[in-house]
Motif scaffolding. Sequence first.
Motif, PDB file in Angstrom:
ATOM      1  N   ARG A 156      40.613  56.841  20.704  1.00 29.91           N
ATOM      2  CA  ARG A 156      41.381  56.736  21.773  1.00 29.91           C
ATOM      3  C   ARG A 156      40.589  55.551  22.632  1.00 29.91           C
ATOM      4  O   ARG A 156      41.484  54.819  23.329  1.00 29.91           O
ATOM      5  CB  ARG A 156      40.985  58.070  22.567  1.00 29.91           C
ATOM      6  CG  ARG A 156      42.006  59.269  22.173  1.00 29.91           C
ATOM      7  CD  ARG A 156      41.863  60.276  23.178  1.00 29.91           C
ATOM      8  NE  ARG A 156      42.904  61.267  22.975  1.00 29.91           N
ATOM      9  CZ  ARG A 156      42.815  62.630  22.326  1.00 29.91           C
ATOM     10  NH1 ARG A 156      41.288  62.947  21.958  1.00 29.91           N
ATOM     11  NH2 ARG A 156      43.521  63.485  22.146  1.00 29.91           N
ATOM     12  N   GLU A 157      39.286  55.596  22.507  1.00 26.65           N
ATOM     13  CA  GLU A 157      38.667  54.230  23.441  1.00 26.65           C
ATOM     14  C   GLU A 157      39.157  53.343  22.908  1.00 26.65           C
ATOM     15  O   GLU A 157      39.357  52.111  23.583  1.00 26.65           O
ATOM     16  CB  GLU A 157      37.264  54.549  23.229  1.00 26.65           C
ATOM     17  CG  GLU A 157      36.495  55.607  23.676  1.00 26.65           C
ATOM     18  CD  GLU A 157      35.047  55.598  23.362  1.00 26.65           C
ATOM     19  OE1 GLU A 157      34.376  54.584  23.206  1.00 26.65           O
ATOM     20  OE2 GLU A 157      34.492  56.693  23.501  1.00 26.65           O
ATOM     21  N   LEU A 158      39.280  52.809  21.552  1.00 23.95           N
ATOM     22  CA  LEU A 158      39.699  51.442  21.113  1.00 23.95           C
ATOM     23  C   LEU A 158      41.295  51.279  21.384  1.00 23.95           C
ATOM     24  O   LEU A 158      41.670  50.297  21.783  1.00 23.95           O
ATOM     25  CB  LEU A 158      39.628  51.583  19.418  1.00 23.95           C
ATOM     26  CG  LEU A 158      39.661  50.271  18.767  1.00 23.95           C
ATOM     27  CD1 LEU A 158      38.782  49.330  19.298  1.00 23.95           C
ATOM     28  CD2 LEU A 158      39.559  50.466  17.129  1.00 23.95           C
ATOM     29  N   HIS A 159      42.193  52.449  21.283  1.00 22.24           N
ATOM     30  CA  HIS A 159      43.516  52.279  21.793  1.00 22.24           C
ATOM     31  C   HIS A 159      43.582  51.995  23.349  1.00 22.24           C
ATOM     32  O   HIS A 159      44.282  50.947  23.685  1.00 22.24           O
ATOM     33  CB  HIS A 159      44.220  53.424  21.655  1.00 22.24           C
ATOM     34  CG  HIS A 159      45.740  53.558  22.104  1.00 22.24           C
ATOM     35  ND1 HIS A 159      46.749  52.978  21.899  1.00 22.24           N
ATOM     36  CD2 HIS A 159      46.059  54.278  23.310  1.00 22.24           C
ATOM     37  CE1 HIS A 159      47.807  53.153  22.793  1.00 22.24           C
ATOM     38  NE2 HIS A 159      47.352  54.087  23.597  1.00 22.24           N
ATOM     39  N   ALA A 160      42.668  52.329  24.245  1.00 22.20           N
ATOM     40  CA  ALA A 160      42.556  52.255  25.484  1.00 22.20           C
ATOM     41  C   ALA A 160      42.211  50.727  25.891  1.00 22.20           C
ATOM     42  O   ALA A 160      42.490  50.390  26.897  1.00 22.20           O
ATOM     43  CB  ALA A 160      41.662  52.987  26.173  1.00 22.20           C
ATOM     44  N   THR A 161      41.610  49.888  24.844  1.00 22.42           N
ATOM     45  CA  THR A 161      41.449  48.561  25.160  1.00 22.42           C
ATOM     46  C   THR A 161      42.742  47.865  25.346  1.00 22.42           C
ATOM     47  O   THR A 161      42.684  46.566  25.749  1.00 22.42           O
ATOM     48  CB  THR A 161      40.171  48.042  24.408  1.00 22.42           C
ATOM     49  OG1 THR A 161      40.933  48.147  22.947  1.00 22.42           O
ATOM     50  CG2 THR A 161      38.947  48.841  24.330  1.00 22.42           C
ATOM     51  N   GLY A 162      43.771  48.225  24.618  1.00 21.82           N
ATOM     52  CA  GLY A 162      44.962  47.329  24.719  1.00 21.82           C
ATOM     53  C   GLY A 162      45.491  47.012  23.338  1.00 21.82           C
ATOM     54  O   GLY A 162      46.563  46.548  23.072  1.00 21.82           O
ATOM     55  N   ILE A 163      45.121  47.821  22.198  1.00 25.29           N
ATOM     56  CA  ILE A 163      45.503  47.890  20.750  1.00 25.29           C
ATOM     57  C   ILE A 163      46.612  49.002  20.678  1.00 25.29           C
ATOM     58  O   ILE A 163      46.486  50.081  20.854  1.00 25.29           O
ATOM     59  CB  ILE A 163      44.606  48.013  19.705  1.00 25.29           C
ATOM     60  CG1 ILE A 163      43.530  47.036  20.100  1.00 25.29           C
ATOM     61  CG2 ILE A 163      45.134  48.145  18.526  1.00 25.29           C
ATOM     62  CD1 ILE A 163      41.958  47.262  19.335  1.00 25.29           C
TER      63      ILE A 163
END
Length: 311
Positions: free
Chosen positions: A207-214
């Motif tokens: 989720r954190e990685l997705h939240a960066t804009g990926i």
Amino acid sequence: MVTVSLNSAIDHTLDCPGFTAGAVNRVVSETRTAGGKAINVAAFLSGGASPVTATGFLGRDNAQVFEALFRERGIQDRCMRLPGSSRVNIKVVDRAGGAVTDLNLPGLRVPDGAMELLTEKVEGLADDNGCFVLAGSLPAGVPEDAYATLTARLRARGALVAVDTSGAPLRHAVAARPDFVKPNAHELSELLGRPLPDRAEVVRAARELHATGIALVVVSLGADGAIFVAREGVLLAVPPRVEVASTVGAGDAMVSGVLAARLAGSDLETCARRATAFAAGKLARVGPVAPPPERVEELMRGVAIHSLGSA
């Protein structure tokens, strides 16, 4: 569709029942296949609705194995030839014991100026192609931020970019915000610099990685399936049990399934089912051979989907 392979490999698989280190072993069969993550994705997606182009680096001395694959699968060859040989990965498979031993030989050293020439070639391919897969490790002579540079330039041209790598190349690449990444749990842990001891922590990290804009983050969990995180939500996809001939290329099959589904406009659940079925179906085969469509459809019905909430 264009796949970019900077560190192409020949997978030399030895079927060796009861393999024992330090002893004389008998090999009952062997196969040599063109490999490397991006080459595998090109092979899996060849023959589909969209033409596939492979680019990147090949060693001139053993390029014939790759050229044969490209001819057989109808893949357009836009790879640069460099002096020397592409690396060879030896896989010693003990099916009875369920073990695979990897012996990875050194590969090419990319000469000065070659990466700049390839970057120009890749950018030129964006004139007629809207989807790029940047996958695999980086060879000697290529900077750690090579995928980040390619991602930024391709996204500036409006292309969809998928990245599947690890370590420093992945760390640099995610900063350039590709559209899709597929680390496994260990690679995600390494990327974020903290342990991910259970599935809940893996989901939190994805989720954190997705939240960066990926837009789409897929974390493969081996036999336990994969976690899919996108705007539509978070899903866990668990494959049905299948016979395993070789795990080599299963992650690349999952990338291929994701792209096939997303480019067809499928929703996240269909994407998760197809990607997981692609990976499960590949396990029964040695080499980058996609399961037939009817087998994919059968496996899709056997994939268990669990909703884990919103992104």
